[in-house]
Design a protein around this motif. Structure first.
Motif, short mmCIF file in Angstrom:
data_model
loop_
_atom_site.label_atom_id
_atom_site.label_comp_id
_atom_site.label_asym_id
_atom_site.label_seq_id
_atom_site.Cartn_x
_atom_site.Cartn_y
_atom_site.Cartn_z
N THR A 63 1.10 -0.69 0.33
CA THR A 63 -0.30 -0.28 -0.24
C THR A 63 1.24 1.48 0.02
OG1 THR A 63 -2.11 -1.17 1.37
CG2 THR A 63 -2.29 1.33 1.01
N PRO A 64 1.15 2.05 -1.05
CA PRO A 64 1.91 3.67 -1.60
C PRO A 64 1.31 4.68 -0.19
CG PRO A 64 0.29 3.28 -3.28
CD PRO A 64 0.40 2.09 -2.17
N THR A 65 2.33 5.06 0.34
CA THR A 65 2.41 5.49 1.27
C THR A 65 2.23 7.21 0.67
OG1 THR A 65 4.15 5.45 2.55
CG2 THR A 65 2.18 4.79 3.21
N SER A 66 4.30 7.48 -0.35
CA SER A 66 4.48 8.71 -1.22
C SER A 66 5.05 7.93 -1.78
CB SER A 66 5.26 9.59 -0.10
OG SER A 66 5.97 8.90 0.83
N PHE A 67 5.25 9.00 -2.58
CA PHE A 67 6.72 8.74 -4.32
C PHE A 67 7.48 10.13 -3.73
CE2 PHE A 67 2.75 6.99 -5.33
CZ PHE A 67 2.95 5.93 -5.51
N ALA A 68 8.56 9.50 -4.49
CA ALA A 68 9.53 9.98 -4.61
C ALA A 68 10.45 10.01 -5.75
CB ALA A 68 10.20 9.98 -3.29
N ALA A 69 11.73 10.62 -6.28
CA ALA A 69 12.40 10.80 -7.54
C ALA A 69 13.97 10.72 -6.81
CB ALA A 69 12.23 11.81 -8.74
N ARG A 70 14.19 9.62 -6.87
CA ARG A 70 15.72 9.49 -6.91
C ARG A 70 16.92 8.64 -7.99
NH1 ARG A 70 15.76 5.94 -2.30
NH2 ARG A 70 14.39 7.82 -0.82
N ASN A 71 17.68 9.74 -8.12
CA ASN A 71 18.50 9.29 -9.27
C ASN A 71 17.50 8.99 -10.97
OD1 ASN A 71 20.64 9.76 -7.55
ND2 ASN A 71 20.89 7.11 -6.68
N GLY A 72 16.81 10.20 -10.63
CA GLY A 72 16.24 10.16 -11.86
C GLY A 72 15.08 8.58 -11.95
N THR A 73 15.18 7.67 -11.31
CA THR A 73 14.24 6.36 -10.79
C THR A 73 12.91 7.49 -9.43
OG1 THR A 73 15.49 5.17 -11.38
CG2 THR A 73 13.80 3.82 -10.00
N LEU A 74 11.93 6.79 -9.87
CA LEU A 74 10.77 6.92 -9.56
C LEU A 74 10.33 5.35 -8.93
CD1 LEU A 74 7.68 8.37 -8.82
CD2 LEU A 74 7.09 7.24 -10.59
N LEU A 75 10.29 6.31 -7.27
CA LEU A 75 10.26 5.53 -5.67
C LEU A 75 9.04 5.13 -5.30
CD1 LEU A 75 13.45 5.22 -4.18
CD2 LEU A 75 12.71 3.88 -5.63
N ALA A 76 8.70 4.13 -4.90
CA ALA A 76 7.12 3.66 -4.35
C ALA A 76 7.41 3.85 -2.82
CB ALA A 76 5.70 3.73 -4.54
N VAL A 99 9.10 0.28 2.87
CA VAL A 99 9.37 -0.69 2.39
C VAL A 99 9.63 0.70 0.85
CG1 VAL A 99 9.83 -3.20 2.24
CG2 VAL A 99 8.60 -2.07 1.02
N SER A 100 10.90 0.89 0.60
CA SER A 100 10.87 2.24 -1.31
C SER A 100 10.84 0.64 -2.41
CB SER A 100 11.98 2.46 -0.91
OG SER A 100 11.65 3.28 -0.15
N MET A 101 10.10 1.14 -3.35
CA MET A 101 10.30 -0.29 -4.03
C MET A 101 10.12 0.57 -5.71
SD MET A 101 7.10 -3.00 -4.22
CE MET A 101 7.06 -3.95 -2.23
N PRO A 102 11.37 0.28 -6.89
CA PRO A 102 11.09 1.13 -7.92
C PRO A 102 9.69 1.41 -8.64
CG PRO A 102 12.49 -0.43 -7.72
CD PRO A 102 12.44 -0.31 -6.93
N ALA A 103 9.08 2.29 -9.49
CA ALA A 103 8.08 1.84 -10.12
C ALA A 103 8.22 3.02 -11.59
CB ALA A 103 7.24 3.09 -9.06
N ALA A 104 7.51 1.93 -12.42
CA ALA A 104 7.74 2.64 -13.45
C ALA A 104 7.15 2.43 -14.41
CB ALA A 104 8.54 0.83 -14.43
N VAL A 105 6.90 3.15 -15.53
CA VAL A 105 4.91 3.47 -16.17
C VAL A 105 5.58 2.27 -17.53
CG1 VAL A 105 4.15 5.07 -17.63
CG2 VAL A 105 5.05 5.65 -15.67
N ALA A 106 4.58 1.81 -17.25
CA ALA A 106 4.47 -0.05 -18.29
C ALA A 106 2.88 1.15 -19.09
CB ALA A 106 3.72 -0.76 -17.24
N GLN A 107 3.63 0.79 -21.10
CA GLN A 107 2.88 1.40 -21.94
C GLN A 107 2.75 0.24 -22.68
OE1 GLN A 107 5.62 3.91 -23.98
NE2 GLN A 107 3.92 4.18 -25.48
N ALA A 108 1.33 -0.01 -22.42
CA ALA A 108 0.89 -1.30 -23.33
C ALA A 108 0.63 -1.39 -24.70
CB ALA A 108 -0.94 -1.51 -22.56
#
Length: 181
Positions: A63-76, A99-108
């Motif tokens: 369950t995400p609580t916040s998002f941040a950018a670190r070194n050009g990568t989106l982290l949830a 925990v923090s997890m990388p999040a990537a935009v998936a393009q279908a």
């Protein structure tokens, strides 16, 4: 449909599009935290080596609580909860950690060509061809096994002005704040 329900649907859609993936999460990495009830959660699965040397499994939710950018990568960042099961099928324990997890935009899919031709009138030595409006759309579908679709989507997106991870994190944090209010 209430505003909160609409925003929840938007977040579910965004999170599904982001394709959140767990990478290298350790149960002992952080302190426990309680997830927000109105924010949708994402299923997370994984594997580990149990005490007997077999492969155990993890099944839970993030369950995400916040998002941040670190070194050009989106982290949830959020709360990971789940159950650890050993190779014999016995429940070993439970996990509730931040925990923090990388999040990537998936393009279908991506649009390759959108061509519209107005009406045409051709007179080819007495053979008259009248063609009304033509609208041609070519879309590439990306995904596993779609080699040409993946290639064309990658090429088509080379010159796009995609928002950076920081801008995307700000938008997602604003949506989370609206859901909590």
């Amino acid at each position: 449909m209430t505003l909160r329900q609409r925003l929840s649907m938007i977040v579910v859609t965004l999170l599904a599009a982001l394709g959140l993936a767990a990478v290298g999460t350790s149960p002992a990495a952080a302190a426990p935290a309680a997830p927000a009830a109105v924010v949708p959660s994402i299923p997370v699965t994984g594997a580990f080596t149990d005490a007997a040397g077999g492969t155990g499994s993890f099944a839970g939710r993030f369950t995400p609580t916040s998002f941040a950018a670190r070194n050009g990568t989106l982290l949830a960042t959020g709360t990971l909860t789940g159950v650890l099961t050993d190779s014999a099928g016995d429940r070993v324990g439970t996990v509730t950690r931040t925990v923090s997890m990388p999040a990537a935009v998936a393009q279908a899919s991506c649009r390759i060509l959108d061509l519209t031709l107005g009406p045409l009138h051709l007179d080819l030595l007495g053979l008259v061809v009248d063609l009304n409006r033509v609208h041609l759309t070519i879309t590439a579908e990306s995904g596993p096994g779609n080699l040409l679709g993946n290639l064309l989507c990658a090429i088509a997106g080379l010159l796009d002005q995609n928002p950076g991870a920081g801008a995307l994190a700000a938008i997602l944090n604003a949506i989370l704040a609206l859901l909590r209010s």
